[in-house]
Design a protein around this motif. Sequence first.
Motif, PDB file in Angstrom:
ATOM      1  N   SER A 251      50.795  21.861  14.259  1.00  0.00           N
ATOM      2  CA  SER A 251      49.625  21.320  13.559  1.00  0.00           C
ATOM      3  C   SER A 251      49.503  19.707  13.528  1.00  0.00           C
ATOM      4  O   SER A 251      50.821  19.174  12.899  1.00  0.00           O
ATOM      5  CB  SER A 251      49.474  21.759  11.948  1.00  0.00           C
ATOM      6  OG  SER A 251      48.319  21.125  11.551  1.00  0.00           O
ATOM      7  N   ALA A 252      48.861  18.897  13.895  1.00  0.00           N
ATOM      8  CA  ALA A 252      48.802  17.474  13.948  1.00  0.00           C
ATOM      9  C   ALA A 252      49.044  16.643  12.625  1.00  0.00           C
ATOM     10  O   ALA A 252      48.654  17.459  11.557  1.00  0.00           O
ATOM     11  CB  ALA A 252      47.405  16.877  14.612  1.00  0.00           C
ATOM     12  N   THR A 253      49.729  15.846  12.690  1.00  0.00           N
ATOM     13  CA  THR A 253      50.031  14.896  11.445  1.00  0.00           C
ATOM     14  C   THR A 253      48.872  14.691  10.530  1.00  0.00           C
ATOM     15  O   THR A 253      47.713  14.356  11.315  1.00  0.00           O
ATOM     16  CB  THR A 253      50.670  13.855  11.789  1.00  0.00           C
ATOM     17  OG1 THR A 253      51.928  13.821  12.320  1.00  0.00           O
ATOM     18  CG2 THR A 253      50.863  12.952  10.461  1.00  0.00           C
ATOM     19  N   THR A 386      55.533  22.021  12.896  1.00  0.00           N
ATOM     20  CA  THR A 386      55.595  20.962  13.254  1.00  0.00           C
ATOM     21  C   THR A 386      54.563  20.167  14.115  1.00  0.00           C
ATOM     22  O   THR A 386      53.445  21.005  14.301  1.00  0.00           O
ATOM     23  CB  THR A 386      56.858  20.895  14.660  1.00  0.00           C
ATOM     24  OG1 THR A 386      56.907  19.707  15.166  1.00  0.00           O
ATOM     25  CG2 THR A 386      56.438  21.882  15.519  1.00  0.00           C
ATOM     26  N   ALA A 387      54.348  19.100  14.183  1.00  0.00           N
ATOM     27  CA  ALA A 387      53.099  18.361  14.834  1.00  0.00           C
ATOM     28  C   ALA A 387      53.753  18.156  16.436  1.00  0.00           C
ATOM     29  O   ALA A 387      52.653  17.874  17.368  1.00  0.00           O
ATOM     30  CB  ALA A 387      52.700  16.811  14.489  1.00  0.00           C
ATOM     31  N   THR A 388      54.719  18.002  16.800  1.00  0.00           N
ATOM     32  CA  THR A 388      55.296  18.017  18.164  1.00  0.00           C
ATOM     33  C   THR A 388      56.552  18.635  18.482  1.00  0.00           C
ATOM     34  O   THR A 388      57.602  18.520  18.447  1.00  0.00           O
ATOM     35  CB  THR A 388      55.884  16.288  18.109  1.00  0.00           C
ATOM     36  OG1 THR A 388      56.890  16.022  17.379  1.00  0.00           O
ATOM     37  CG2 THR A 388      54.688  15.553  17.926  1.00  0.00           C
ATOM     38  N   TYR A 407      49.377  29.669  14.943  1.00  0.00           N
ATOM     39  CA  TYR A 407      48.321  28.612  14.817  1.00  0.00           C
ATOM     40  C   TYR A 407      48.851  27.177  15.520  1.00  0.00           C
ATOM     41  O   TYR A 407      50.078  26.807  15.397  1.00  0.00           O
ATOM     42  CB  TYR A 407      47.927  28.398  13.306  1.00  0.00           C
ATOM     43  CG  TYR A 407      46.623  27.706  13.506  1.00  0.00           C
ATOM     44  CD1 TYR A 407      45.336  28.426  13.666  1.00  0.00           C
ATOM     45  CD2 TYR A 407      46.307  26.376  13.265  1.00  0.00           C
ATOM     46  CE1 TYR A 407      44.044  27.913  13.522  1.00  0.00           C
ATOM     47  CE2 TYR A 407      45.200  25.752  13.203  1.00  0.00           C
ATOM     48  CZ  TYR A 407      43.863  26.463  13.599  1.00  0.00           C
ATOM     49  OH  TYR A 407      42.803  26.068  13.328  1.00  0.00           O
ATOM     50  N   GLU A 408      47.830  26.475  16.101  1.00  0.00           N
ATOM     51  CA  GLU A 408      48.129  25.351  16.906  1.00  0.00           C
ATOM     52  C   GLU A 408      46.720  24.309  16.516  1.00  0.00           C
ATOM     53  O   GLU A 408      45.801  24.963  17.059  1.00  0.00           O
ATOM     54  CB  GLU A 408      48.497  25.569  18.189  1.00  0.00           C
ATOM     55  CG  GLU A 408      48.781  24.247  19.122  1.00  0.00           C
ATOM     56  CD  GLU A 408      49.362  24.438  20.525  1.00  0.00           C
ATOM     57  OE1 GLU A 408      49.725  23.510  20.986  1.00  0.00           O
ATOM     58  OE2 GLU A 408      49.420  25.647  20.903  1.00  0.00           O
ATOM     59  N   ILE A 409      47.054  23.400  16.305  1.00  0.00           N
ATOM     60  CA  ILE A 409      45.600  22.376  16.436  1.00  0.00           C
ATOM     61  C   ILE A 409      46.335  21.053  16.793  1.00  0.00           C
ATOM     62  O   ILE A 409      47.184  20.435  15.814  1.00  0.00           O
ATOM     63  CB  ILE A 409      45.129  22.511  14.938  1.00  0.00           C
ATOM     64  CG1 ILE A 409      43.752  21.393  15.179  1.00  0.00           C
ATOM     65  CG2 ILE A 409      45.895  22.143  13.844  1.00  0.00           C
ATOM     66  CD1 ILE A 409      42.740  21.547  14.099  1.00  0.00           C
ATOM     67  N   ARG A 410      45.953  20.533  17.693  1.00  0.00           N
ATOM     68  CA  ARG A 410      46.443  19.194  18.195  1.00  0.00           C
ATOM     69  C   ARG A 410      45.471  18.101  17.669  1.00  0.00           C
ATOM     70  O   ARG A 410      44.311  18.228  17.133  1.00  0.00           O
ATOM     71  CB  ARG A 410      46.347  19.149  19.961  1.00  0.00           C
ATOM     72  CG  ARG A 410      47.404  20.246  20.271  1.00  0.00           C
ATOM     73  CD  ARG A 410      48.833  19.761  20.276  1.00  0.00           C
ATOM     74  NE  ARG A 410      49.730  20.705  20.875  1.00  0.00           N
ATOM     75  CZ  ARG A 410      51.078  20.445  21.212  1.00  0.00           C
ATOM     76  NH1 ARG A 410      51.135  19.183  21.011  1.00  0.00           N
ATOM     77  NH2 ARG A 410      51.790  21.459  21.809  1.00  0.00           N
ATOM     78  N   LEU A 411      45.916  16.616  17.864  1.00  0.00           N
ATOM     79  CA  LEU A 411      45.339  15.805  17.605  1.00  0.00           C
ATOM     80  C   LEU A 411      43.892  15.453  17.803  1.00  0.00           C
ATOM     81  O   LEU A 411      43.299  15.264  16.877  1.00  0.00           O
ATOM     82  CB  LEU A 411      46.176  14.329  17.774  1.00  0.00           C
ATOM     83  CG  LEU A 411      45.788  13.042  17.622  1.00  0.00           C
ATOM     84  CD1 LEU A 411      45.623  12.870  16.094  1.00  0.00           C
ATOM     85  CD2 LEU A 411      46.526  11.881  18.242  1.00  0.00           C
ATOM     86  N   ALA A 414      41.905  17.987  15.741  1.00  0.00           N
ATOM     87  CA  ALA A 414      41.877  17.671  14.368  1.00  0.00           C
ATOM     88  C   ALA A 414      40.641  16.273  14.144  1.00  0.00           C
ATOM     89  O   ALA A 414      40.051  16.239  13.195  1.00  0.00           O
ATOM     90  CB  ALA A 414      43.208  17.378  13.833  1.00  0.00           C
ATOM     91  N   LEU A 415      40.898  15.450  15.121  1.00  0.00           N
ATOM     92  CA  LEU A 415      39.800  14.295  15.069  1.00  0.00           C
ATOM     93  C   LEU A 415      38.381  14.842  15.125  1.00  0.00           C
ATOM     94  O   LEU A 415      37.648  14.493  14.513  1.00  0.00           O
ATOM     95  CB  LEU A 415      40.157  13.220  15.873  1.00  0.00           C
ATOM     96  CG  LEU A 415      41.481  12.254  15.573  1.00  0.00           C
ATOM     97  CD1 LEU A 415      41.932  11.685  16.888  1.00  0.00           C
ATOM     98  CD2 LEU A 415      41.282  11.339  14.664  1.00  0.00           C
ATOM     99  N   ASP A 416      38.181  15.563  16.057  1.00  0.00           N
ATOM    100  CA  ASP A 416      36.928  16.457  16.399  1.00  0.00           C
ATOM    101  C   ASP A 416      36.377  17.229  15.120  1.00  0.00           C
ATOM    102  O   ASP A 416      35.002  17.041  14.889  1.00  0.00           O
ATOM    103  CB  ASP A 416      36.699  17.370  17.499  1.00  0.00           C
ATOM    104  CG  ASP A 416      36.597  16.388  19.133  1.00  0.00           C
ATOM    105  OD1 ASP A 416      36.379  15.267  18.836  1.00  0.00           O
ATOM    106  OD2 ASP A 416      37.337  16.854  20.037  1.00  0.00           O
ATOM    107  N   ALA A 417      37.197  17.749  14.584  1.00  0.00           N
ATOM    108  CA  ALA A 417      36.828  18.534  13.265  1.00  0.00           C
ATOM    109  C   ALA A 417      36.773  17.721  11.960  1.00  0.00           C
ATOM    110  O   ALA A 417      36.662  18.234  11.035  1.00  0.00           O
ATOM    111  CB  ALA A 417      37.986  19.458  13.176  1.00  0.00           C
ATOM    112  N   ASP A 418      36.912  16.277  12.332  1.00  0.00           N
ATOM    113  CA  ASP A 418      36.810  15.465  11.091  1.00  0.00           C
ATOM    114  C   ASP A 418      37.778  15.797  10.157  1.00  0.00           C
ATOM    115  O   ASP A 418      37.581  15.358   8.900  1.00  0.00           O
ATOM    116  CB  ASP A 418      35.337  15.501  10.509  1.00  0.00           C
ATOM    117  CG  ASP A 418      35.083  14.317   9.662  1.00  0.00           C
ATOM    118  OD1 ASP A 418      35.623  13.090  10.077  1.00  0.00           O
ATOM    119  OD2 ASP A 418      34.207  14.292   9.034  1.00  0.00           O
TER     120      ASP A 418
END
Length: 972
Positions: A251-253, A386-388, A407-411, A414-418
């Motif tokens: 999961s992204a920071t 972890t994010a990385t 689960y996995e969500i990259r940067l 996450a930005l697109d999802a606000d």
Amino acid sequence: MNLTETQRRITRSLSNGFVDQRFEGTEFLMPRFIYNNAGDSMLMHLERELDHCSSFTFVIAFVTESALAALKVKLADLARHNIQGRILTADYLTFNAPKAFQELLKFENIEVRIADSKAFHAKGYIFDHADEQYQSVIIGSSNLTSGALMRNYEWNVKFTSHDNGVLTDKLISEVEKEWDAAQPLTNKWIDQYRIRYASKPKVSREELLDDSSPQYLIGDGDIKPNDMQRDALSSLDEVRKKGEHRALVISATGTGKTYLGALDVKNFQPKRFLYIVHREQILKKTVKSFQDVLWPKYLKKYGELYGKQTRTKFEAEFGIISGNDKNFSAKYLFATIQTLSRDEQLTRFSSNYFDYILIDEVHRAGASSYQKVVDHFSPNFLLGMTATPERMDDFNLYEMFDYNIAYEIRLQVALDADMLCPFRYIGITDYERDGEVIDDPSNLKWLVSEERVNYVVKQTEYYGYSGEVLRGLIFCSRTDEAYDLASALSARGYPSEAITGSTPQDQRDAIVQQLENDEISYIITVDVFNEGVDIPCVNQIVMLRNTQSSIVFVQQLGRGLRKFQGKDFVTVIDFIGNYKNNYLIPIALTGDKSRSKNNARDDLELKQVSGISTISFSEIAKERIYNSINNTALDSLKVLRDDYQDLKNRLGRIPLLTDFQQHGTVDSMVFANRFNNYYQFLLKMKEDIHLSFNEEAILSFISLELMNGKRTVELFLLQQLIKNYGQLDEQKFEILIQHENIFFDDTVKHSVSRVLSLDFFTTANQKKYGDNSAVISEAGYYRLNSDILAALDSNPWFKRLIEDAISVGLLRAKDCHYMTNQRFTLYQRYTRKDVCRLLGWENDVSSTVYGYRIRQQACPIFVTYSKSDEIEDSIKYEDRFINADIFQWYTRHNVKIDSKEVQSILDPTTTIHLFIKKSDDEGSDFYYFGEVTVESYKQETFQAKDKVEPIVKMLLRLKQQARYDKYLLFEK
């Protein structure tokens, strides 16, 4: 009346927009409807107009810092070229923040005034072109806000008018009247406005703009999960229901990993829980987050009734094992790995003491201290976060968690999802002395010289930050540089502290606290803050070092992406030198792992990424990165080996090309173009696989000629033949093709037979691919070559690699939008060889196509837009866009209108296809701009050396107007 050439062009352009599109207009003079759709945005149009104007005037009611930040690089370039501007804005509804007005005062080349009207709600942008005596105007619904420029559904019209035009005259007169009545923007005015802004009721930003962000939901005293956390919690529950005891969350920071962990612990209800973290610095914050989640709802609701004693009893269930804190008996324990891994601490606990263990920053788990702890315990459930997850060592993190990625969500997602704070990335050049950038980071004297520090301060002040108070984080090259820079900035009025690897933990905590309390402006570090540090208030990140790794770049970028009250965006200022690995910057910003130069160049052209985050490069910085991309082997064996090993670790097996495609990493064609086939790469990875010469030859054929997915018929036929044991009725196949909506006609049918029999290819390629037909068409059936069929039965790896190449080709067709019911797809890239095949030509004649070739009532035209200096003058033609509808093109020289060649092009039964690439630096691929028709043609002459020869100029009308972002790639 005698019209000037400019007036005639404007007349034709307006006629094109308002009367009949068959009039030949000039693109930058033509009316255009702007509404923020795919490949087109208000921001693009503003930047394009600013690029070409002699001066400009913005008349806009609402202005935000975020929108100004997105334009600052462009405005700085204009100032360098001495282009002046004016901005007329207002205090209407006290919407504009005082800080936005303060930002407007930074532009030395822009005069700003405040309109006198109390109901000033105008939205217009005027661009002067003094040399040609006309103005371009954009009027509509877009204010100068991020949403209006990039995301919102806005209606704007752009038009052009000569100085003598009634509409422009009226518009300019109105602007000048308002301008004369307005008062200059001053610091004094802003101070007075700040008082009104703070005291008067304001229309909220959420009511006026779509810039709001979802936060954690609070209901009945409970913290509710956001969308990402709900999905992750569900996945974790499914993992446990399957009987698994370990899982990994990527999961992204800034996306809420800590709250996610606490929410899952709440669901799990462990008897004893252990949380392991790398740094003591965030331990207490983590405990507080868990308490906020686990604090029983009824105690929150009736806390005052239950009193302080109950709260104290609840807090006693939480303990810390780190430094001087050694609470071993608490139900929820939070420990640093450094303390916990010591024998005297670890032996206090039996192997099954904890039924739930969570390891944060788990990518570090390959270290002996982590392995010692993990081997000691046997919890019911072990969660890693972890994010990385990508590692630079040989440790297989995925294996440690039994390959269960819950689960996995990259940067970028996450930005697109606000879920994160948007960023304004600004790439500018580092300080130059005597016209040269000194790139040697070992020269401390240069790094902290007075000239460079002054330059850095000037840039950070100009590009600014969101919010009222600067809270910055600076990454530099060296430890001693960090200390010296902290002193230099402090002396210039920016109190700063350095944190290095030798800084004690309690001192680090104190410095971070100073930043959060606004006691200092900057923390300066080298790589200490790449991860494991939570400072949400950071609103400016400064990168004063070379980008060595895209992973580290993203980690450092992530330090500013946490949401924080009063922070609408984070400013990221990257000082770019002449570094070979500058190519990493656009790759890191976009998350592109394809190792494709074409994709990297596309990344460099992006203005907007992931939601409303933006990328801006100064002219020189962009040129440096472009050169870095062209001069660097993005597909080096070391890079590909690392990518391969990471994916192998993730999967727990030898990855196939399909795996790379599905995981969004290396482009499969990178392997094909570099090694002829994936088998050769696997041999370099020391995998125990063997193919015969003929087996490898047919794999190379599929990999190099078909796997790009640009025509799916051959791939689909091979897939069906393998599925049907080597034989397939032709009529049945055509029914299947029709059902899949794949383009297929008699020409394609014949072409497929030529390609799969290898008859289409040159003699050299036929030998390379084994000289044997892959597929034979006879007696109404397609039949797979008997040798291939036998090899598929006898060699499992051959079958696996063949099926993989076919599958990845079909995936590429889908992902790259090649799977359409037509021969070519707009704005996708094609080589001359691809075009010969897709047009159904009998043979591959790509080596002699050059600029164009007419065959079988088709004429593909290939244009290299920027001609190399090494190209002979005799073939340097002015092929260019007149506008987004019309392309000016020249035939080869020594050709007349009445020649058979030109008459064939003019023949209405000839279909003309236009392919364009920017320069020869971009390889052999051309963008497809669609079918064109000849709008007009003219006999001209061309001087080649001392010889004057005939040539024909044609104006080609695009069947579909060029998408604006693609058109801008080639605009001169």
